[in-house]
Design an enzyme around this catalytic site. Structure first.
Site, PDB file in Angstrom:
ATOM      1  N   SER A  17      73.916  46.017  57.966  1.00 46.77           N
ATOM      2  CA  SER A  17      74.683  44.792  58.109  1.00 46.77           C
ATOM      3  C   SER A  17      75.527  44.639  56.844  1.00 46.77           C
ATOM      4  O   SER A  17      75.995  45.649  56.305  1.00 46.77           O
ATOM      5  CB  SER A  17      73.726  43.623  58.330  1.00 46.77           C
ATOM      6  OG  SER A  17      74.412  42.486  58.752  1.00 46.77           O
ATOM      7  N   HIS A  44      76.439  45.829  62.166  1.00 48.89           N
ATOM      8  CA  HIS A  44      76.970  44.488  62.457  1.00 48.89           C
ATOM      9  C   HIS A  44      78.375  44.445  61.904  1.00 48.89           C
ATOM     10  O   HIS A  44      78.609  44.822  60.771  1.00 48.89           O
ATOM     11  CB  HIS A  44      76.153  43.408  61.744  1.00 48.89           C
ATOM     12  CG  HIS A  44      74.742  43.320  62.229  1.00 48.89           C
ATOM     13  ND1 HIS A  44      73.761  42.717  61.517  1.00 48.89           N
ATOM     14  CD2 HIS A  44      74.154  43.766  63.361  1.00 48.89           C
ATOM     15  CE1 HIS A  44      72.612  42.775  62.190  1.00 48.89           C
ATOM     16  NE2 HIS A  44      72.827  43.424  63.309  1.00 48.89           N
ATOM     17  N   ASP A 137      67.431  41.410  61.419  1.00 49.46           N
ATOM     18  CA  ASP A 137      67.543  42.404  62.479  1.00 49.46           C
ATOM     19  C   ASP A 137      67.053  43.758  61.949  1.00 49.46           C
ATOM     20  O   ASP A 137      67.308  44.111  60.810  1.00 49.46           O
ATOM     21  CB  ASP A 137      69.019  42.512  62.894  1.00 49.46           C
ATOM     22  CG  ASP A 137      69.183  43.095  64.283  1.00 49.46           C
ATOM     23  OD1 ASP A 137      68.191  43.147  65.030  1.00 49.46           O
ATOM     24  OD2 ASP A 137      70.309  43.491  64.623  1.00 49.46           O
TER      25      ASP A 137
END
Ligand SMILES: C[S@@+](CC[C@H](N)C(=O)[O-])C[C@H]1O[C@@H](n2cnc3c(N)ncnc32)[C@H](O)[C@@H]1O
Lengths: 194, 271
Positions: A17, A44, A137
């Site tokens: 991310s 992401h 996540d």
């Protein structure tokens, strides 16, 4: 439904991310163009870089990089990028299925969704790597990979631009290795069969 | 919670035997994930418990079907798709005296209202019929109401502008608290019904079929069967619009169709 086959191939799944892009670019740059193990990237992304991400990775990598296509067969020497706004699931017959269900951890693609499904399909032939990020996540996904006998790695929290994501994963399950970018690249190269 | 393959097979067989719903052609990974999540959410400890609940209780089965089908959708999703519909498809449809459009897997209807707006702006809504179908009766009921969360309107309005819309998007609905109700004039030409792409046959001839983000839940074989159903249901020179990540690649109908604009998932049936 395709009859599940016993899966003999290997797969590497990498989730990242915020702060992970530079690490991914570094790692891809280190892998030779005939790197034999397929790699799936779940990153992401901010809307602003959406369309440029693939171009950027293609530019910086020696290996072929392409976006995951629906029901595509997973083949060696290929880096697959999860497309914007879809979850990527992995079938036991070594194909991808895209999924447009609810976001998970505020994310679509979600790292957990792909990690968990890859763990079921690839078992011990799977390596899961989780990089920098400000989200939790991937933590549940690494736990599942570990439970299914796969190998788990997180980016060293000291090196990660945002260490929240790797730290969360380390709280949730026992991680096999904690490595910096260089260590991750070396590990991936060590997977090449002699 | 991790379902074994044989457990999944048993469950799917029950669903066929008892209710005639066949999910065996669905992509295994997503189906499994949905069923596992359902079991966790409803505290079902194992598959035999789930099977017996389903067997005894048709309402429970209906609920399971609602939960395992993915109903996420939005208005004017992928604005460039709709821009291509405006610029390339509607002018061709405008030449027909009567236009029939089928939205298969329409979910809660956002896509159908999007199309009605485009048709209205092209001045051809009055001679169109929009048939909107889905396997899940609950989403069909929602679709009929034309009421969507007001919180989404900002995003939809952006999509609308990107799709080439020149009006004030808010003129198409009236807001009430947190809900936006779309204008009656848009839904007058819509016909909603449940229809199962796996089991039901074609019910008309269409000039345009839209089926987006539904084929991804099917395996290759079922995808290709459903695409054949669409082929049979399309007029000569009819159009077929799919989701961003879907294609005719694994089907037998590819050679009969031509993609109208590179990169956009819209095909036209060739003579
Ligand atoms: C992700 S939604 C897509 C909604 C909309 N077309 C879009 O792209 O935003 C998928 C829809 O397909 C429906 N569906 C799944 N299986 C189906 C079947 N066998 N026949 C008809 N519809 C089905 C689901 O109920 C769901 O509403």
């Amino acid at each position: 439904m395709a009859k599940a086959e016993v899966n003999k191939g290997n797969l590497v799944v990498i989730g990242g991310s915020s702060g992970s892009l530079q690490v991914i670019i570094y790692i891809l740059g280190r892998l030779p163009n005939d790197y034999p193990i397929p790699v799936l990237l779940i990153i992401h992304r901010a809307y602003s870089i959406d369309s440029m991400l693939l171009d950027l990775l293609v530019l910086k990598s020696n290996i072929k990089v392409c976006e995951v296509e629906e029901k595509e067969k997973i083949v060696p020497s290929c880096v697959y990028l999860a497309p914007a706004d879809y979850h990527v699931l992995i079938e036991k017959d070594e194909t991808f299925t895209l999924d447009y269900s609810e976001k998970l951890n505020f994310s679509r693609p979600s790292i957990d969704v792909s990690f968990i499904s890859a763990a079921e399909a690839y078992g011990k032939n799977l390596t899961g790597i989780l990089l920098s990020g400000a989200n939790e996540d991937g933590a549940e996904g690494l736990k599942e990979i570990k439970e299914q006998g796969g190998h788990t790695i997180i980016q060293h929290p000291d090196e990660a631009v945002v260490n929240y994501m790797p730290l969360q994963a380390s709280y949730k399950s026992e991680i096999d290795e904690v490595l910096d970018s260089e260590g991750i690249a070396r590990y991936l190269i060590s997977l090449i069969p002699a | 919670m991790s379902l074994q393959d044989v457990e999944l097979q048993l469950l799917l067989n029950d669903m066929i035997d008892r209710y005639g719903y066949d999910f065996t052609g669905y992509s295994e990974a997503s189906l499994k994930r949905r069923i596992e999540n359902f079991m966790i959410k409803d505290h079902i400890p194992d598959i035999s418990m789930l099977r017996s609940l389903i067997f005894k209780n048709p309402d429970y089965f209906r609920w399971l079907v609602e939960e395992i089908t993915v109903n996420v959708t939005e208005m004017l999703r992928d604005p460039l798709f709709y821009k291509t519909i405006r610029e390339e498809v509607l002018p061709a449809l405008a030449t027909y005296p009567f236009i029939r459009i089928w939205h298969a897997g329409c979910s809660t209807g956002e896509e159908v209202y999007s199309m009605a707006i485009l048709l209205k702006e092209a001045g051809i809504l009055h001679k169109s019929r929009l048939y909107a179908t889905d396997i899940n009766p609950q989403v069909i009921e929602k679709a009929k109401s034309g009421i969507f969360p007001a919180s989404q309107m900002r995003k939809y309005s952006e999509n609308y502008i990107q799709s080439g819309g020149n009006n004030d998007f808010s003129s198409y609905y009236s807001s009430n608290y947190n809900l936006a109700k779309f204008d009656k004039s848009l839904s007058e030409k819509m016909i909603f019904a449940t229809h199962n792409l796996v089991a039901d046959s074609s019910f008309n001839e269409f000039q345009l079929i839209i089926c987006r983000n539904t084929l991804i839940y099917f395996d290759k074989k079922l995808q290709s069967r459903v695409l054949e159903l669409f082929d049979h249901s399309l007029d000569m020179l009819g159009f077929l619009g799919l989701g961003t990540k879907e294609s005719l690649r694994f089907s037998g109908i590819e050679s009969k169709f031509k993609q109208i604009v590179p990169g956009q998932k819209i095909w036209r049936k060739q003579k």
